[in-house]
Scaffold this active site. Structure first.
Site, PDB file in Angstrom:
ATOM      1  N   CYS A 130       0.831  -1.200   0.000  1.00  0.00           N
ATOM      2  CA  CYS A 130       0.000   0.000   0.000  1.00  0.00           C
ATOM      3  C   CYS A 130       0.868   1.253   0.000  1.00  0.00           C
ATOM      4  CB  CYS A 130      -0.931  -0.006   1.213  1.00  0.00           C
ATOM      5  SG  CYS A 130      -1.956   1.474   1.346  1.00  0.00           S
ATOM      6  N   CYS A 133      -0.564   4.087   2.153  1.00  0.00           N
ATOM      7  CA  CYS A 133      -0.413   3.853   3.595  1.00  0.00           C
ATOM      8  C   CYS A 133       1.013   4.123   4.061  1.00  0.00           C
ATOM      9  CB  CYS A 133      -0.779   2.415   3.943  1.00  0.00           C
ATOM     10  SG  CYS A 133      -2.377   1.857   3.352  1.00  0.00           S
ATOM     11  N   ASP A 134       2.009   3.681   3.298  1.00  0.00           N
ATOM     12  CA  ASP A 134       3.384   3.641   3.785  1.00  0.00           C
ATOM     13  C   ASP A 134       4.361   4.547   3.051  1.00  0.00           C
ATOM     14  OD1 ASP A 134       2.568   1.626   5.572  1.00  0.00           O
ATOM     15  OD2 ASP A 134       2.853   0.081   4.040  1.00  0.00           O
TER      16      ASP A 134
END
Length: 308
Positions: A130, A133-134
């Protein structure tokens, strides 16, 4: 707690089904697994959804608000089991048990793994599925994006815009992604290693490098990277469907007819968990609308719909 329709999954398919079934006057509940995130929610920017441009997360939130406005109940609970009883389905979650006349399975999929040495070891320590997300943690760092579809290219562009030094690794000699995404990628000068696969992910406590191989020449080389973002497709989440005896194809996708009906009476399915030809938010929404209408027709014919 008894419902006309229980929807398992809170992505675009499940939420659209919730909007439609609630508007049909059906007592509706939608279950959202807190351990799974909708694929739509992690898309950084959408520009091919009619009438909307923005982040996937914002679109999901709007759908949730709309479903709630029409009376659908939203439960952030993981469904552990579904069984068919006398005239009802019994839905067991990690917080309780519910009864429903019909079930709509909209469980979507999860990121497919590469299956290479070091992948599992470094999840959360440099390996990610992701970018949204990261990606923030890799600003100014060298990262590799693995894949050649829309998700992979969108991830690469997003990471580049964050300030990452990005390289794309693709096992074929051309992308499957939309032409617009390809143009954006090339315009940003993001390099691509064609006909190349990752063989190993290495490092001590975190990712430090990957070993890649050109599948045409056999040449291997080591790339120094601190992040590996894997975007090689989706694996359907159909464990609940299996418990109900729902028929699936050889790839694990739920078989449905044009009304989103499964082989089990009273069970419908929608979105990326189905054997539809296109995995997009807009088609998932269409599936969800059809599934809700089919559930409404089913309940109407049974004389049990509209108990609100």
């Amino acid at each position: 707690m008894e419902f006309d329709v229980a929807i398992i999954g809170a992505g675009p398919a499940g939420l659209t089904a919730a909007i439609y079934s609630a508007r049909y006057g059906l007592k509706t509940v939608v279950f959202e697994d807190p351990t799974q995130i909708s694929q739509l929610a992690i898309v950084p920017f959408i520009e091919n959804f009619p009438g909307y441009e923005g982040s996937g997360l914002d679109l999901i939130m709007k759908m949730k608000e709309q479903a709630s406005k029409f009376g659908a109940e939203h439960k952030v609970e993981r469904v552990e089991d579904v069984r068919k009883g006398d005239g009802y389905f019994f839905v067991k979650t990690d917080s309780g048990e519910y009864k429903a006349r019909t079930i709509i399975i909209a469980t979507g999929g999860k990121h497919r793994e590469l299956g290479v040495e070091g992948e599992k070891k470094f999840v959360g320590r440099g390996v990610s599925y992701c970018a949204v997300c990261d990606g923030f943690f890799f600003k100014g760092k060298r990262v590799a994006v693995i894949g050649g579809g829309n998700t992979a290219l969108a991830d690469a562009i997003y990471l580049k815009d964050l300030g990452c030094d990005v390289v794309v690794i693709h096992r074929r000699d051309k992308f499957r992604a939309d032409e617009l995404l390809q143009k954006q990628l090339f315009d940003k000068g993001i390099p691509v290693l064609w006909n190349t696969v990752v063989e190993r992910i290495e490092g001590e406590s975190r990712v430090e490098r990957i070993v890649v191989r050109n599948i045409k020449t056999g040449e291997r080389k080591v790339l120094e990277v601190e992040g590996v973002f894997i975007a090689v497709g989706i694996q359907p989440q159909t464990e609940i469907a299996s418990k109900l005896g729902v028929e699936m194809n050889s790839y694990g996708y739920i078989k449905v007819d044009k009304k989103q009906r499964t082989n089990v009476e009273g069970v419908f399915a929608a979105g990326d968990c189905c054997d539809n030809p296109l995995k997009q938010a807009i088609t998932a929404c269409g599936d969800g609308a059809i599934a809700a209408y089919s559930a409404y027709e089913y309940l109407k014919d049974e004389g049990s719909g509209g108990r609100t």
